[in-house]
Design a protein around this motif. Structure first.
Motif, PDB file in Angstrom:
ATOM      1  N   GLY A  25      -8.825  -1.414 -14.446  1.00  0.00           N
ATOM      2  CA  GLY A  25      -8.142  -1.926 -13.299  1.00  0.00           C
ATOM      3  C   GLY A  25      -8.392  -3.408 -12.677  1.00  0.00           C
ATOM      4  N   THR A  26      -7.748  -3.814 -11.968  1.00  0.00           N
ATOM      5  CA  THR A  26      -7.575  -4.921 -11.323  1.00  0.00           C
ATOM      6  C   THR A  26      -8.237  -4.653  -9.808  1.00  0.00           C
ATOM      7  OG1 THR A  26      -5.635  -4.640 -10.482  1.00  0.00           O
ATOM      8  CG2 THR A  26      -5.821  -5.872 -12.706  1.00  0.00           C
ATOM      9  N   LEU A  27      -8.332  -3.673  -9.248  1.00  0.00           N
ATOM     10  CA  LEU A  27      -8.945  -3.584  -8.067  1.00  0.00           C
ATOM     11  C   LEU A  27     -10.377  -3.730  -7.940  1.00  0.00           C
ATOM     12  CD1 LEU A  27      -7.034  -1.055  -6.161  1.00  0.00           C
ATOM     13  CD2 LEU A  27      -6.447  -3.458  -5.742  1.00  0.00           C
ATOM     14  N   THR A  28     -11.222  -3.823  -6.751  1.00  0.00           N
ATOM     15  CA  THR A  28     -12.793  -4.062  -6.823  1.00  0.00           C
ATOM     16  C   THR A  28     -13.105  -2.787  -7.163  1.00  0.00           C
ATOM     17  OG1 THR A  28     -12.212  -5.695  -5.215  1.00  0.00           O
ATOM     18  CG2 THR A  28     -14.513  -4.842  -5.389  1.00  0.00           C
ATOM     19  N   TYR A  55     -11.149  -2.634  -0.806  1.00  0.00           N
ATOM     20  CA  TYR A  55     -10.014  -3.701  -1.501  1.00  0.00           C
ATOM     21  C   TYR A  55      -9.400  -4.404  -0.206  1.00  0.00           C
ATOM     22  CZ  TYR A  55      -7.168   0.592  -0.969  1.00  0.00           C
ATOM     23  OH  TYR A  55      -6.474   1.866  -0.306  1.00  0.00           O
ATOM     24  N   LYS A 126      -2.236   1.255  -8.438  1.00  0.00           N
ATOM     25  CA  LYS A 126      -3.325   0.416  -8.905  1.00  0.00           C
ATOM     26  C   LYS A 126      -4.716   1.075  -9.121  1.00  0.00           C
ATOM     27  CE  LYS A 126      -0.883  -3.374  -7.637  1.00  0.00           C
ATOM     28  NZ  LYS A 126      -0.425  -4.379  -8.781  1.00  0.00           N
ATOM     29  N   SER A 128      -8.845   0.623 -10.009  1.00  0.00           N
ATOM     30  CA  SER A 128     -10.063  -0.152  -9.694  1.00  0.00           C
ATOM     31  C   SER A 128     -10.512  -0.208 -11.054  1.00  0.00           C
ATOM     32  CB  SER A 128     -11.062   0.389  -8.881  1.00  0.00           C
ATOM     33  OG  SER A 128     -11.739   1.441  -9.210  1.00  0.00           O
ATOM     34  N   LYS A 129     -11.371  -1.192 -10.999  1.00  0.00           N
ATOM     35  CA  LYS A 129     -12.510  -1.424 -12.067  1.00  0.00           C
ATOM     36  C   LYS A 129     -13.457  -0.120 -12.093  1.00  0.00           C
ATOM     37  CE  LYS A 129     -11.930  -6.381 -12.082  1.00  0.00           C
ATOM     38  NZ  LYS A 129     -12.702  -7.603 -11.653  1.00  0.00           N
TER      39      LYS A 129
END
Length: 137
Positions: A25-28, A55, A126, A128-129
């Protein structure tokens, strides 16, 4: 003194089987603020592990699906579970949601690692990582 939202306690009754397959993912990523080196020193029983999520786009009413992917001793992916949480006004204002996950859910003898990540729908879903937690007895 900071006015922080209360943490939600997650037990087996909160979990549902998950079939979600996630690309990185791209979110924290979630964080485990009270663990050294992201290692859970397993105690079992009624003890809890704290996981926090933050986030920038957090808003009250957003549904977060928190996923827990258990990894077997041979490195293969085992059972995957999820729970859903709707962000409160206080969490959105603080830009932080916190879970207290029951240590009784973990099994370090068979699953020495668990990856945790969340999915939230903003304009589109979305992810997250991932946060990798190691378990030690």
């Amino acid at each position: 003194m900071l006015n922080r939202p209360p943490a939600r306690e997650i037990t087996r009754e909160d979990l549902n089987p998950s079939t979600h397959n996630s690309d990185p993912g791209t979110l924290t990523a979630p964080v485990a603020p009270f663990l050294f080196d992201n290692t859970i020193h397993y105690k079992g029983g009624d003890t809890f592990v704290t996981i926090s999520i933050s986030y920038p786009q957090m808003a009250a009413g957003q549904a977060l699906n928190q996923h827990l992917q258990f990894i077997s001793t041979d490195g293969s992916k085992a059972s995957k579970w999820t729970f859903t949480h709707t962000l409160t006004v206080a969490e959105a204002k603080a830009k932080k949601a916190t879970w207290e996950i029951a240590m009784a859910l973990f099994d370090p003898e068979n699953y020495p690692c668990v990856n945790t990540y969340y999915v939230v729908t903003l304009a589109a879903p979305k992810t997250s990582k991932s946060l990798e937690l190691m378990l030690a007895e």
